[in-house]
Enzyme design. Sequence first.
Site, mmCIF file in Angstrom:
data_model
loop_
_atom_site.group_PDB
_atom_site.id
_atom_site.type_symbol
_atom_site.label_atom_id
_atom_site.label_comp_id
_atom_site.label_asym_id
_atom_site.label_seq_id
_atom_site.Cartn_x
_atom_site.Cartn_y
_atom_site.Cartn_z
ATOM 1 N N PRO A 10 0.787 -1.233 0.000
ATOM 2 C CA PRO A 10 0.000 0.000 0.000
ATOM 3 C C PRO A 10 0.819 1.284 0.000
ATOM 4 C CG PRO A 10 -0.168 -1.152 2.113
ATOM 5 C CD PRO A 10 0.485 -2.093 1.153
ATOM 6 N N ASN A 11 0.308 2.225 -0.754
ATOM 7 C CA ASN A 11 0.844 3.593 -0.864
ATOM 8 C C ASN A 11 2.137 3.703 -1.670
ATOM 9 O OD1 ASN A 11 -1.253 4.803 0.772
ATOM 10 N ND2 ASN A 11 -0.286 3.796 2.501
ATOM 11 N N ASN A 74 7.939 -5.734 -1.005
ATOM 12 C CA ASN A 74 7.933 -4.614 -0.061
ATOM 13 C C ASN A 74 6.489 -4.533 0.436
ATOM 14 O OD1 ASN A 74 7.862 -2.269 1.375
ATOM 15 N ND2 ASN A 74 9.006 -1.048 -0.125
ATOM 16 N N ALA A 77 3.209 -0.882 4.828
ATOM 17 C CA ALA A 77 2.695 -0.873 6.209
ATOM 18 C C ALA A 77 2.256 -2.267 6.678
ATOM 19 C CB ALA A 77 1.540 0.115 6.322
ATOM 20 N N GLU A 98 12.488 -9.684 1.552
ATOM 21 C CA GLU A 98 11.738 -8.497 1.976
ATOM 22 C C GLU A 98 12.584 -7.249 1.710
ATOM 23 O OE1 GLU A 98 10.301 -8.672 6.049
ATOM 24 O OE2 GLU A 98 10.333 -6.498 6.193
HETATM 25 C C1 DQA Z 1 8.317 0.939 3.754
HETATM 26 C C2 DQA Z 1 8.415 1.126 5.270
HETATM 27 C C3 DQA Z 1 7.059 0.928 5.937
HETATM 28 O O1 DQA Z 1 7.169 1.126 7.335
HETATM 29 C C4 DQA Z 1 6.052 1.920 5.397
HETATM 30 O O2 DQA Z 1 4.777 1.669 5.938
HETATM 31 C C5 DQA Z 1 6.005 1.953 3.907
HETATM 32 C C6 DQA Z 1 7.249 1.846 3.158
HETATM 33 C C7 DQA Z 1 9.656 1.242 3.032
HETATM 34 O O3 DQA Z 1 9.782 0.842 1.889
HETATM 35 O O4 DQA Z 1 10.535 1.906 3.604
HETATM 36 O O5 DQA Z 1 4.953 2.175 3.313
HETATM 37 O O6 DQA Z 1 7.982 -0.410 3.487
#
Ligand code: DQA
Length: 154
Positions: A10-11, A74, A77, A98
């Site tokens: 997400p995001n 990845n 969250a 990961e």
């Molecule tokens: C993330 C780190 C996570 O804590 C965060 O919620 C993300 C991005 C990173 O790539 O640094 O969305 O996975």
Amino acid sequence: MKKILVINGPNLNLLGGREPKIYGKTSLDEINQMIEERAKKIGCEVKIKQSNYEGEIVSLIGEAKSWANGIIINPAAYTHTSIAIRDAITSVNLPTVEVHLSNIYKREKFRQTSFIAGVCVGQITGFGPQGYLLALDALMSIFEKEEKNEAKRN
Ligand code: DQA
């Protein structure tokens, strides 16, 4: 040719404009292009997906069992919350790496726990987009080792 599923949670579709001080200014499309180029160079095939939905990520991992040799994820969250994604990785039993753009251990306490890392071959965190390329290299060397061991057995 070895096949690798790359999943972004997400995001991460918002990369480039999302908190650039933490995640940098590179967009997801640009990262994906870097991954494609690297894959071509080292001789593997990648399928790259992004989803904002936990269940969809679980399904992508489950489906990978039938076609992929390894996974790069990845989980964003969901890293810090998802037992469902952890179980999906255990269920398919494919080597999984990961990746995080930021160094999650230098950030808020709640980001310093990963439900996912314990079922992965390893975790790459804090190297920005390069982390995905390191993960590709890591999986390829795992495949090579597997092939060598297989050849020894025969
Ligand atoms: C993330 C780190 C996570 O804590 C965060 O919620 C993300 C991005 C990173 O790539 O640094 O969305 O996975």
